[in-house]
Scaffold this motif. Structure first.
Motif, PDB file in Angstrom:
ATOM      1  N   MET A   4     -12.962  -2.781  -4.404  1.00  0.00           N
ATOM      2  CA  MET A   4     -13.443  -1.540  -5.007  1.00  0.00           C
ATOM      3  C   MET A   4     -12.719  -0.319  -4.437  1.00  0.00           C
ATOM      4  SD  MET A   4     -15.137   0.317  -6.980  1.00  0.00           S
ATOM      5  CE  MET A   4     -16.110  -0.894  -7.837  1.00  0.00           C
ATOM      6  N   LEU A   5     -12.580  -0.267  -3.111  1.00  0.00           N
ATOM      7  CA  LEU A   5     -11.853   0.825  -2.458  1.00  0.00           C
ATOM      8  C   LEU A   5     -10.678   0.239  -1.698  1.00  0.00           C
ATOM      9  CD1 LEU A   5     -11.542   3.806  -1.566  1.00  0.00           C
ATOM     10  CD2 LEU A   5     -13.114   3.296   0.317  1.00  0.00           C
ATOM     11  N   ARG A   6      -9.482   0.729  -2.009  1.00  0.00           N
ATOM     12  CA  ARG A   6      -8.277   0.225  -1.332  1.00  0.00           C
ATOM     13  C   ARG A   6      -7.476   1.392  -0.764  1.00  0.00           C
ATOM     14  NH1 ARG A   6      -4.250  -4.368  -3.504  1.00  0.00           N
ATOM     15  NH2 ARG A   6      -5.827  -5.539  -2.348  1.00  0.00           N
ATOM     16  N   LEU A   7      -7.193   1.297   0.524  1.00  0.00           N
ATOM     17  CA  LEU A   7      -6.317   2.254   1.204  1.00  0.00           C
ATOM     18  C   LEU A   7      -5.041   1.504   1.562  1.00  0.00           C
ATOM     19  CD1 LEU A   7      -8.948   3.752   3.705  1.00  0.00           C
ATOM     20  CD2 LEU A   7      -8.566   4.338   1.299  1.00  0.00           C
ATOM     21  N   ALA A  26       1.449  10.272   2.773  1.00  0.00           N
ATOM     22  CA  ALA A  26       2.044   9.034   2.267  1.00  0.00           C
ATOM     23  C   ALA A  26       0.927   8.042   2.007  1.00  0.00           C
ATOM     24  CB  ALA A  26       3.046   8.459   3.274  1.00  0.00           C
ATOM     25  N   GLY A  27       1.220   7.050   1.170  1.00  0.00           N
ATOM     26  CA  GLY A  27       0.247   6.011   0.881  1.00  0.00           C
ATOM     27  C   GLY A  27      -0.578   6.289  -0.357  1.00  0.00           C
ATOM     28  N   GLN A  28      -1.446   5.344  -0.679  1.00  0.00           N
ATOM     29  CA  GLN A  28      -2.260   5.437  -1.888  1.00  0.00           C
ATOM     30  C   GLN A  28      -3.720   5.125  -1.598  1.00  0.00           C
ATOM     31  OE1 GLN A  28      -1.067   3.267  -5.350  1.00  0.00           O
ATOM     32  NE2 GLN A  28       1.053   3.998  -5.308  1.00  0.00           N
ATOM     33  N   ILE A  29      -4.589   5.726  -2.421  1.00  0.00           N
ATOM     34  CA  ILE A  29      -6.020   5.433  -2.412  1.00  0.00           C
ATOM     35  C   ILE A  29      -6.388   4.997  -3.817  1.00  0.00           C
ATOM     36  CG2 ILE A  29      -8.344   6.357  -2.043  1.00  0.00           C
ATOM     37  CD1 ILE A  29      -6.878   8.639  -0.414  1.00  0.00           C
ATOM     38  N   GLN A  30      -7.083   3.872  -3.935  1.00  0.00           N
ATOM     39  CA  GLN A  30      -7.522   3.392  -5.244  1.00  0.00           C
ATOM     40  C   GLN A  30      -9.012   3.098  -5.230  1.00  0.00           C
ATOM     41  OE1 GLN A  30      -5.231   0.037  -6.582  1.00  0.00           O
ATOM     42  NE2 GLN A  30      -3.284   1.122  -6.474  1.00  0.00           N
ATOM     43  N   VAL A  31      -9.688   3.494  -6.306  1.00  0.00           N
ATOM     44  CA  VAL A  31     -11.097   3.177  -6.517  1.00  0.00           C
ATOM     45  C   VAL A  31     -11.190   2.382  -7.805  1.00  0.00           C
ATOM     46  CG1 VAL A  31     -13.395   4.091  -6.997  1.00  0.00           C
ATOM     47  CG2 VAL A  31     -11.967   5.187  -5.277  1.00  0.00           C
ATOM     48  N   GLY A  32     -11.608   1.143  -7.700  1.00  0.00           N
ATOM     49  CA  GLY A  32     -11.682   0.290  -8.882  1.00  0.00           C
ATOM     50  C   GLY A  32     -10.345   0.129  -9.576  1.00  0.00           C
ATOM     51  N   GLU A  35      -8.063   2.375  -9.853  1.00  0.00           N
ATOM     52  CA  GLU A  35      -7.563   3.665 -10.321  1.00  0.00           C
ATOM     53  C   GLU A  35      -7.153   4.529  -9.135  1.00  0.00           C
ATOM     54  OE1 GLU A  35      -9.214   7.600 -12.780  1.00  0.00           O
ATOM     55  OE2 GLU A  35     -10.333   5.710 -12.819  1.00  0.00           O
ATOM     56  N   ARG A  36      -5.964   5.106  -9.197  1.00  0.00           N
ATOM     57  CA  ARG A  36      -5.468   5.904  -8.087  1.00  0.00           C
ATOM     58  C   ARG A  36      -6.237   7.220  -7.971  1.00  0.00           C
ATOM     59  NH1 ARG A  36       0.893   7.344  -6.732  1.00  0.00           N
ATOM     60  NH2 ARG A  36       0.489   8.307  -4.701  1.00  0.00           N
ATOM     61  N   GLY A  92      -7.324  13.381  -6.144  1.00  0.00           N
ATOM     62  CA  GLY A  92      -8.133  14.594  -6.067  1.00  0.00           C
ATOM     63  C   GLY A  92      -9.589  14.183  -6.124  1.00  0.00           C
ATOM     64  N   PRO A  93     -10.523  15.133  -6.163  1.00  0.00           N
ATOM     65  CA  PRO A  93     -11.941  14.781  -6.281  1.00  0.00           C
ATOM     66  C   PRO A  93     -12.179  13.860  -7.476  1.00  0.00           C
ATOM     67  CG  PRO A  93     -11.709  17.111  -5.773  1.00  0.00           C
ATOM     68  CD  PRO A  93     -10.317  16.600  -6.046  1.00  0.00           C
ATOM     69  N   HIS A  94     -12.946  12.794  -7.243  1.00  0.00           N
ATOM     70  CA  HIS A  94     -13.118  11.757  -8.261  1.00  0.00           C
ATOM     71  C   HIS A  94     -14.606  11.573  -8.552  1.00  0.00           C
ATOM     72  CE1 HIS A  94     -12.820   7.830 -10.231  1.00  0.00           C
ATOM     73  NE2 HIS A  94     -11.517   8.029 -10.329  1.00  0.00           N
TER      74      HIS A  94
END
Length: 201
Positions: free
Chosen positions: A1-4, A56-62, A64-65, A68-70
């Motif tokens: 669900m949450l990926r860093l 650097a790097g990515q944050i994904q929720v479900g 989806e990258r 900004g505020p999600h």
């Protein structure tokens, strides 16, 4: 669900707050993040919440990258941060403007009931104790039914009795929709009590 994935943050003055942090959280999992002061825990939460940008790097929720505020990410800060010119009910319903009046009222009343403040909707934040204000902040965060909830030491300023009571309220709200929770805490006992997994920075 949450990926860093490889998350780093370096500020304009050259201060390196985070370097190549990677972490995966499953749907409905509660993960506690512990570590010494200044190791980057709050910076990490701010990046996930979209309140700051990663170097650097990515944050994904479900899948989806997040850049900004999600709408799928909620956050509870160390302080309640209630709006003093709004009633308790309006503070809880602050993020529900897109819903009908009846749906909004139902969600607000239910959330207030879950944190033990069902009769407090018409009161003002200044009329509440610190523990009650933090309960309202938790209700406000959950009422939008986020998929990911971030908690930045929300119980640190409270006495032990109030803190344990809020633990119960938090878990009661979590059980309804089971969002993924990433919680920063300095309290190892709190981490063990609430979390499925503890990550040390």
């Amino acid at each position: 669900m949450l990926r860093l994935d490889g998350l780093s943050k370096t500020y304009a003055d050259g201060t390196e707050a985070l370097r190549s942090v990677s972490l995966d959280l499953d749907a409905g999992e509660i993960v506690a993040l512990v570590g010494g002061s200044g190791c980057g825990k709050t910076t990490l939460l701010r990046l996930i919440a979209g309140l700051d940008l990663a170097s650097a790097g990515q944050i994904q929720v479900g899948g989806e990258r997040v850049q900004g505020p999600h709408p799928s990410v909620g956050i509870v800060f160390q302080e309640p941060r209630l709006l003093p010119w709004l009633s308790v009910a309006d503070n809880v319903g602050f993020g529900l403007e897109q819903h009908s009046a009846s749906e909004r009222a139902q969600r607000i009343n239910h959330a207030l009931d879950k944190v033990g403040l069902a009769t407090y909707g018409s009161r003002w934040p200044r009329e509440l104790s610190g523990g009650q204000q933090q309960r309202i902040a938790i209700a406000r965060a959950f009422v939008t039914r986020p998929k990911v909830m971030l908690l930045d030491e929300p119980f640190s300023a409270l006495d032990a009795f109030t803190r344990k009571s809020l633990h119960a309220h938090l878990l009661s709200l979590w059980q309804e929709t089971r969002p993924t929770i990433l919680m920063v805490t300095h309290d190892v006992e709190e981490a063990i009590t609430l979390a499925d997994r503890v990550v040390v920075m």
